[in-house]
Design a protein around this motif. Structure first.
Motif, PDB file in Angstrom:
ATOM      1  N   ASN A 170      66.564 -10.722 -17.850  1.00  0.00           N
ATOM      2  CA  ASN A 170      67.946 -10.408 -18.199  1.00  0.00           C
ATOM      3  C   ASN A 170      68.842 -11.639 -18.038  1.00  0.00           C
ATOM      4  OD1 ASN A 170      68.943  -7.285 -18.642  1.00  0.00           O
ATOM      5  ND2 ASN A 170      66.928  -7.402 -17.684  1.00  0.00           N
ATOM      6  N   MET A 171      68.590 -12.436 -17.020  1.00  0.00           N
ATOM      7  CA  MET A 171      69.337 -13.686 -16.842  1.00  0.00           C
ATOM      8  C   MET A 171      69.120 -14.607 -18.044  1.00  0.00           C
ATOM      9  SD  MET A 171      68.496 -14.505 -12.845  1.00  0.00           S
ATOM     10  CE  MET A 171      69.388 -13.737 -11.493  1.00  0.00           C
ATOM     11  N   PHE A 172      67.877 -14.729 -18.465  1.00  0.00           N
ATOM     12  CA  PHE A 172      67.546 -15.574 -19.611  1.00  0.00           C
ATOM     13  C   PHE A 172      68.242 -15.047 -20.866  1.00  0.00           C
ATOM     14  CE2 PHE A 172      63.625 -17.663 -21.852  1.00  0.00           C
ATOM     15  CZ  PHE A 172      64.424 -18.700 -22.294  1.00  0.00           C
ATOM     16  N   ALA A 173      68.284 -13.719 -21.008  1.00  0.00           N
ATOM     17  CA  ALA A 173      68.954 -13.127 -22.166  1.00  0.00           C
ATOM     18  C   ALA A 173      70.430 -13.503 -22.203  1.00  0.00           C
ATOM     19  CB  ALA A 173      68.794 -11.606 -22.150  1.00  0.00           C
ATOM     20  N   VAL A 174      71.085 -13.515 -21.059  1.00  0.00           N
ATOM     21  CA  VAL A 174      72.496 -13.920 -21.011  1.00  0.00           C
ATOM     22  C   VAL A 174      72.652 -15.343 -21.539  1.00  0.00           C
ATOM     23  CG1 VAL A 174      74.439 -14.441 -19.474  1.00  0.00           C
ATOM     24  CG2 VAL A 174      73.103 -12.346 -19.135  1.00  0.00           C
ATOM     25  N   VAL A 175      71.754 -16.230 -21.127  1.00  0.00           N
ATOM     26  CA  VAL A 175      71.829 -17.632 -21.553  1.00  0.00           C
ATOM     27  C   VAL A 175      71.638 -17.754 -23.062  1.00  0.00           C
ATOM     28  CG1 VAL A 175      70.739 -19.903 -21.364  1.00  0.00           C
ATOM     29  CG2 VAL A 175      71.094 -18.510 -19.312  1.00  0.00           C
TER      30      VAL A 175
ATOM     31  N   PRO B  10      60.410 -16.547 -17.536  1.00  0.00           N
ATOM     32  CA  PRO B  10      61.486 -16.593 -16.548  1.00  0.00           C
ATOM     33  C   PRO B  10      61.111 -15.932 -15.226  1.00  0.00           C
ATOM     34  CG  PRO B  10      61.933 -14.887 -18.173  1.00  0.00           C
ATOM     35  CD  PRO B  10      60.724 -15.623 -18.652  1.00  0.00           C
ATOM     36  N   SER B  11      61.487 -16.606 -14.180  1.00  0.00           N
ATOM     37  CA  SER B  11      61.323 -16.140 -12.810  1.00  0.00           C
ATOM     38  C   SER B  11      62.662 -16.291 -12.129  1.00  0.00           C
ATOM     39  CB  SER B  11      60.278 -16.994 -12.095  1.00  0.00           C
ATOM     40  OG  SER B  11      60.670 -18.371 -12.140  1.00  0.00           O
ATOM     41  N   LEU B  12      62.789 -15.719 -10.941  1.00  0.00           N
ATOM     42  CA  LEU B  12      64.022 -15.944 -10.180  1.00  0.00           C
ATOM     43  C   LEU B  12      64.173 -17.420  -9.842  1.00  0.00           C
ATOM     44  CD1 LEU B  12      64.027 -12.862  -7.769  1.00  0.00           C
ATOM     45  CD2 LEU B  12      65.525 -13.236  -9.750  1.00  0.00           C
ATOM     46  N   LEU B  13      63.054 -18.062  -9.499  1.00  0.00           N
ATOM     47  CA  LEU B  13      63.100 -19.487  -9.190  1.00  0.00           C
ATOM     48  C   LEU B  13      63.682 -20.279 -10.353  1.00  0.00           C
ATOM     49  CD1 LEU B  13      62.293 -21.674  -7.125  1.00  0.00           C
ATOM     50  CD2 LEU B  13      60.040 -21.738  -8.215  1.00  0.00           C
TER      51      LEU B  13
ATOM     52  N   TYR C 203      71.198 -20.041 -15.981  1.00  0.00           N
ATOM     53  CA  TYR C 203      71.978 -18.862 -15.592  1.00  0.00           C
ATOM     54  C   TYR C 203      72.771 -19.107 -14.315  1.00  0.00           C
ATOM     55  CZ  TYR C 203      73.326 -14.190 -14.165  1.00  0.00           C
ATOM     56  OH  TYR C 203      74.065 -13.090 -13.779  1.00  0.00           O
ATOM     57  N   ALA C 204      72.138 -19.697 -13.313  1.00  0.00           N
ATOM     58  CA  ALA C 204      72.765 -19.833 -11.990  1.00  0.00           C
ATOM     59  C   ALA C 204      72.855 -21.294 -11.602  1.00  0.00           C
ATOM     60  CB  ALA C 204      71.955 -19.068 -10.946  1.00  0.00           C
ATOM     61  N   SER C 205      73.936 -21.651 -10.921  1.00  0.00           N
ATOM     62  CA  SER C 205      74.021 -22.979 -10.325  1.00  0.00           C
ATOM     63  C   SER C 205      73.092 -23.035  -9.117  1.00  0.00           C
ATOM     64  CB  SER C 205      75.450 -23.276  -9.874  1.00  0.00           C
ATOM     65  OG  SER C 205      75.462 -24.393  -8.995  1.00  0.00           O
ATOM     66  N   PRO C 206      72.350 -24.123  -8.956  1.00  0.00           N
ATOM     67  CA  PRO C 206      71.456 -24.212  -7.794  1.00  0.00           C
ATOM     68  C   PRO C 206      72.195 -24.259  -6.468  1.00  0.00           C
ATOM     69  CG  PRO C 206      71.536 -26.303  -8.971  1.00  0.00           C
ATOM     70  CD  PRO C 206      72.262 -25.304  -9.828  1.00  0.00           C
ATOM     71  N   TYR C 207      73.505 -24.454  -6.520  1.00  0.00           N
ATOM     72  CA  TYR C 207      74.279 -24.613  -5.284  1.00  0.00           C
ATOM     73  C   TYR C 207      75.016 -23.349  -4.853  1.00  0.00           C
ATOM     74  CZ  TYR C 207      73.310 -29.346  -6.789  1.00  0.00           C
ATOM     75  OH  TYR C 207      72.673 -30.483  -7.222  1.00  0.00           O
TER      76      TYR C 207
END
Length: 431
Positions: free
Chosen positions: A234-239, A306-309, A316-320
């Protein structure tokens, strides 16, 4: 060593990597050159219609997911080599041809031979389809690959009529699967198979709430989801819905598609941030790997992307951010039931392979999502040390015996290793 069968531009790039590795990392260069050449020499087929077909390796089929990852590291070279860019754009065109044939399939035959698992039961079966496990990431990867040549080379000829038709099918399916049990026609069963190769409830899968996320029957490992909302997919889909917005704003000028992509993307993102959050054993907020929207969460990660890692790698997410950082710490620990540590390696594995087998794909992703050069160096040293003298990566490797591994010819793993080497030396694919 020179490879006379590959393009001169690719050989020059391999020579550049060899020089960057120097004597200190000569073993990285050895495996990089073998892996970088192997994909071109053994998996790529240029077809008479101008499209490109890519074998995944030792399975005679093309996966929408794998084929994207297999060519991604060539993009920096393709910026200077139009013929290599043609090969990648040809792959995009073949991927979108397949999507217009069956957007629920994950792997395809080169020709409509009808080759597929004989014990599969699904509501339709095209002779083009090798396997019909619906995986959300199989719709995301081709959009990513259509975007990347535009971003890295300026190419736009991949955005043809088949691409537009494929995008419309993608949006239709993702929206339909936001209300899977009421709207979806899709079912899948594999008779006599393991539970991870088939879906429960007559092929529909377990119950899920209708909350804005979009359903996926299977993970990128081709294993059935425990809960139907696979969060990293789902994160990948957003991107990639964001990529669709940009393409249809700046290149193709279709406001209706822009509006629909934005609406679906906003709904999925809101649902992730509302319903895909749980806590680890230390009480920190983290992303779940899967949820059903009904209060159940799967705290784990799988090696496959896609994985959470990979949430930071995919964009999708900033690493920070604290939540991603806590998620990363959690899944790179024994709180993840598929994190393995042994005498020769440590990393994330998968229920797809035996217990205690770490995946080089996940090890490479651990390096790609780290900003610590020492971490990247340690992982690269480890990867070349567990190749069992083949100079290539494998699917899964026994953490206590690197001579025990699955899939000796697995192009996706080879190219993830190559991408980490490139990343170490500051050579990155523009996202």
């Amino acid at each position: 060593m020179p490879y006379p069968e590959i393009p001169a531009s690719v050989q020059r790039f391999m020579d550049r990597i060899t020089d960057l590795c120097g004597t200190e990392h000569a073993d990285w260069a050895r495996d990089f050159n073998a892996a970088f050449a192997n994909t071109l020499l053994t998996t790529v087929r240029r077809l008479d219609d101008g499209t490109t077909y890519l074998l995944t390796g030792d399975i005679p089929a093309m996966w929408l997911r794998d084929s994207t990852a297999q060519v991604r590291p060539y993009l920096p070279v393709a910026a200077e080599d139009p013929e290599l860019a043609d090969m990648i754009v040809g792959l995009v065109k073949r991927q979108f041809m397949y999507i217009t044939i069956d957007p629920y399939a994950n792997a395809f035959n080169e020709q409509p031979t009808g080759t597929h698992y004989p014990d599969d039961i699904t509501e339709e079966q095209s002779p083009w389809v090798w396997e019909r496990k619906y995986e959300l990431d199989s719709l995301c990867y081709p959009v990513q690959l259509a975007w990347l040549p535009y971003r890295n080379t300026g190419r736009t000829d991949q955005f043809d009529g088949t691409f537009v038709a494929g995008v419309k099918r993608i949006l239709e399916v993702i929206a339909t699967e936001q209300d899977h049990h009421r709207l979806s026609p899709y079912t899948f069963q594999r008779l006599g198979a393991r539970d991870i190769d088939t879906l429960a409830d007559g092929g529909k899968g377990g119950p899920v709430a209708t909350n804005g996320m979009t359903w996926s029957g299977f993970r990128p490992a081709d294993d059935a989801c425990t809960y139907g909302y696979l969060v990293p997919a789902n994160m990948f889909a957003v991107v990639v819905l964001g990529y669709i917005e940009c393409i249809f704003t700046h290149v193709l000028d279709d406001p209706a598609i822009v509006r629909r992509a934005r609406k679906i993307g906003d709904e999925i993102r809101c649902a992730i941030e509302k319903d895909a959050i749980t806590t680890n054993r230390d009480g920190e907020e983290i992303y779940a790997y899967e949820t059903d929207g009904l209060g159940h969460f799967n705290v784990m990660d799988d090696a496959n992307v896609p994985s959470l890692l990979s949430a930071a790698y995919l964009g999708y997410a900033s690493p920070y951010t604290p939540r991603y950082a806590a998620t990363r710490r959690t899944i790179l620990s024994d709180e993840n039931p598929f994190y393995y540590t042994g005498e020769y390696a440590s990393g994330i594995g998968s229920p797809h392979t035996p217990q205690g087998y770490v995946w080089p794909i996940a090890m490479a992703m651990e390096g790609l999502t780290s900003d610590d050069q020492d971490d990247k160096r340690r992982i690269l040293d480890n990867l070349v040390a567990i190749d069992d003298g083949t100079n290539l990566m494998h699917e899964g490797v026994d953490v206590n015996d690197p001579s025990q591994y699955t899939r000796p010819w697995f192009s996706w793993a080879n190219m993830m290793f190559c991408e980490l080497v490139m990343d170490y030396f500051g050579i990155q694919v523009r996202r």
